[in-house]
Write an enzyme that holds these catalytic residues in place. Structure first.
Site, PDB file in Angstrom:
ATOM      1  N   GLY A   1      23.321  -0.415  56.543  1.00 15.43           N
ATOM      2  CA  GLY A   1      22.116  -0.207  55.763  1.00 15.43           C
ATOM      3  C   GLY A   1      22.219   0.852  54.677  1.00 15.43           C
ATOM      4  O   GLY A   1      21.195   1.291  54.158  1.00 15.43           O
ATOM      5  N   GLN A   2      23.431   1.255  54.304  1.00 10.14           N
ATOM      6  CA  GLN A   2      23.565   2.235  53.223  1.00 10.14           C
ATOM      7  C   GLN A   2      23.057   1.621  51.926  1.00 10.14           C
ATOM      8  O   GLN A   2      23.483   0.538  51.532  1.00 10.14           O
ATOM      9  CB  GLN A   2      25.019   2.690  53.052  1.00 10.14           C
ATOM     10  CG  GLN A   2      25.192   3.764  51.996  1.00 10.14           C
ATOM     11  CD  GLN A   2      26.638   4.233  51.841  1.00 10.14           C
ATOM     12  OE1 GLN A   2      27.563   3.710  52.479  1.00 10.14           O
ATOM     13  NE2 GLN A   2      26.834   5.221  51.004  1.00 10.14           N
TER      14      GLN A   2
ATOM     15  N   ASP B   1      13.346  13.588  51.510  1.00  6.17           N
ATOM     16  CA  ASP B   1      13.371  12.168  51.172  1.00  6.17           C
ATOM     17  C   ASP B   1      12.015  11.776  50.581  1.00  6.17           C
ATOM     18  O   ASP B   1      10.976  12.238  51.064  1.00  6.17           O
ATOM     19  CB  ASP B   1      13.656  11.353  52.439  1.00  6.17           C
ATOM     20  CG  ASP B   1      13.999   9.913  52.144  1.00  6.17           C
ATOM     21  OD1 ASP B   1      13.109   9.176  51.667  1.00  6.17           O
ATOM     22  OD2 ASP B   1      15.144   9.512  52.385  1.00  6.17           O
ATOM     23  N   ILE B   2      12.017  10.950  49.540  1.00  3.91           N
ATOM     24  CA  ILE B   2      10.754  10.555  48.917  1.00  3.91           C
ATOM     25  C   ILE B   2       9.996   9.500  49.729  1.00  3.91           C
ATOM     26  O   ILE B   2       8.825   9.249  49.466  1.00  3.91           O
ATOM     27  CB  ILE B   2      10.960  10.045  47.464  1.00  3.91           C
ATOM     28  CG1 ILE B   2      11.845   8.804  47.429  1.00  3.91           C
ATOM     29  CG2 ILE B   2      11.479  11.154  46.573  1.00  3.91           C
ATOM     30  CD1 ILE B   2      11.877   8.108  46.081  1.00  3.91           C
TER      31      ILE B   2
ATOM     32  N   ASN C   1      24.414   6.408  57.165  1.00  4.20           N
ATOM     33  CA  ASN C   1      24.697   4.979  57.088  1.00  4.20           C
ATOM     34  C   ASN C   1      25.900   4.786  56.171  1.00  4.20           C
ATOM     35  O   ASN C   1      25.935   5.350  55.086  1.00  4.20           O
ATOM     36  CB  ASN C   1      23.489   4.234  56.508  1.00  4.20           C
ATOM     37  CG  ASN C   1      22.262   4.369  57.385  1.00  4.20           C
ATOM     38  OD1 ASN C   1      22.342   4.262  58.590  1.00  4.20           O
ATOM     39  ND2 ASN C   1      21.124   4.617  56.765  1.00  4.20           N
TER      40      ASN C   1
ATOM     41  N   HIS D   1      21.108  12.027  56.661  1.00  3.39           N
ATOM     42  CA  HIS D   1      19.680  12.148  56.918  1.00  3.39           C
ATOM     43  C   HIS D   1      19.502  13.147  58.057  1.00  3.39           C
ATOM     44  O   HIS D   1      20.199  13.054  59.074  1.00  3.39           O
ATOM     45  CB  HIS D   1      19.089  10.811  57.378  1.00  3.39           C
ATOM     46  CG  HIS D   1      19.170   9.719  56.370  1.00  3.39           C
ATOM     47  ND1 HIS D   1      18.109   9.373  55.554  1.00  3.39           N
ATOM     48  CD2 HIS D   1      20.186   8.874  56.049  1.00  3.39           C
ATOM     49  CE1 HIS D   1      18.466   8.355  54.781  1.00  3.39           C
ATOM     50  NE2 HIS D   1      19.723   8.036  55.061  1.00  3.39           N
TER      51      HIS D   1
ATOM     52  N   HIS E   1      25.494  10.575  52.089  1.00  6.24           N
ATOM     53  CA  HIS E   1      24.340  11.416  52.393  1.00  6.24           C
ATOM     54  C   HIS E   1      24.069  11.404  53.888  1.00  6.24           C
ATOM     55  O   HIS E   1      24.281  10.405  54.568  1.00  6.24           O
ATOM     56  CB  HIS E   1      23.095  10.986  51.608  1.00  6.24           C
ATOM     57  CG  HIS E   1      22.717   9.551  51.740  1.00  6.24           C
ATOM     58  ND1 HIS E   1      23.435   8.521  51.145  1.00  6.24           N
ATOM     59  CD2 HIS E   1      21.679   8.961  52.383  1.00  6.24           C
ATOM     60  CE1 HIS E   1      22.839   7.368  51.422  1.00  6.24           C
ATOM     61  NE2 HIS E   1      21.795   7.605  52.177  1.00  6.24           N
TER      62      HIS E   1
END
Length: 123
Positions: free
Chosen positions: A101-102, A39-40, A95, A110, A108
């Protein structure tokens, strides 16, 4: 901005663009069904995203439309990332929809790890 998980797939989303190679990503795993990358904006010492390669908005969409091979491949990719890239413990989080909170309309998972992760839900 949170999204509606029932919306049609948007092939201009950031993960679709990563899959097409239009945006770079620090990849840690890839096979025919899934891609995993850091993740960035990590929320834990280890924060890897695992995405299916197909155009799925959410778990609901994925479980309804993906082939058995895609489902198995995605789950195995998550397991591979957990085994190869985390320490003693990890948390999986997906999410789905705006209330959860998607933010990216591509399914995806996490994978968080690298230390104590705190409570499941902020109080």
């Amino acid at each position: 901005m949170p999204i509606d998980a029932t919306q049609p797939y948007d092939d201009g989303n950031i993960f679709a663009r990563i899959l097409r190679g239009e945006i770079p990503a620090n990849r840690v795993y890839e096979d025919e069904h899934a891609l995993a990358f850091h993740d960035i904006a990590p929320q834990a010492p280890v924060h890897v995203l695992v995405i299916p390669k197909g155009p799925y908005v959410s778990w609901d969409d994925f479980s309804a439309r993906a082939s058995d091979a895609e489902i198995a491949g995605f789950i195995r990719a998550i397991g591979h990332v957990a085994r190869e890239h985390v320490g003693r413990g990890y948390r999986l989080l997906a999410n789905t929809g705006g209330d959860a909170g998607q933010e990216v309309p591509h399914l995806h998972m996490h994978v968080f790890a690298g230390g104590p992760l705190g409570p499941m839900i902020a109080r």
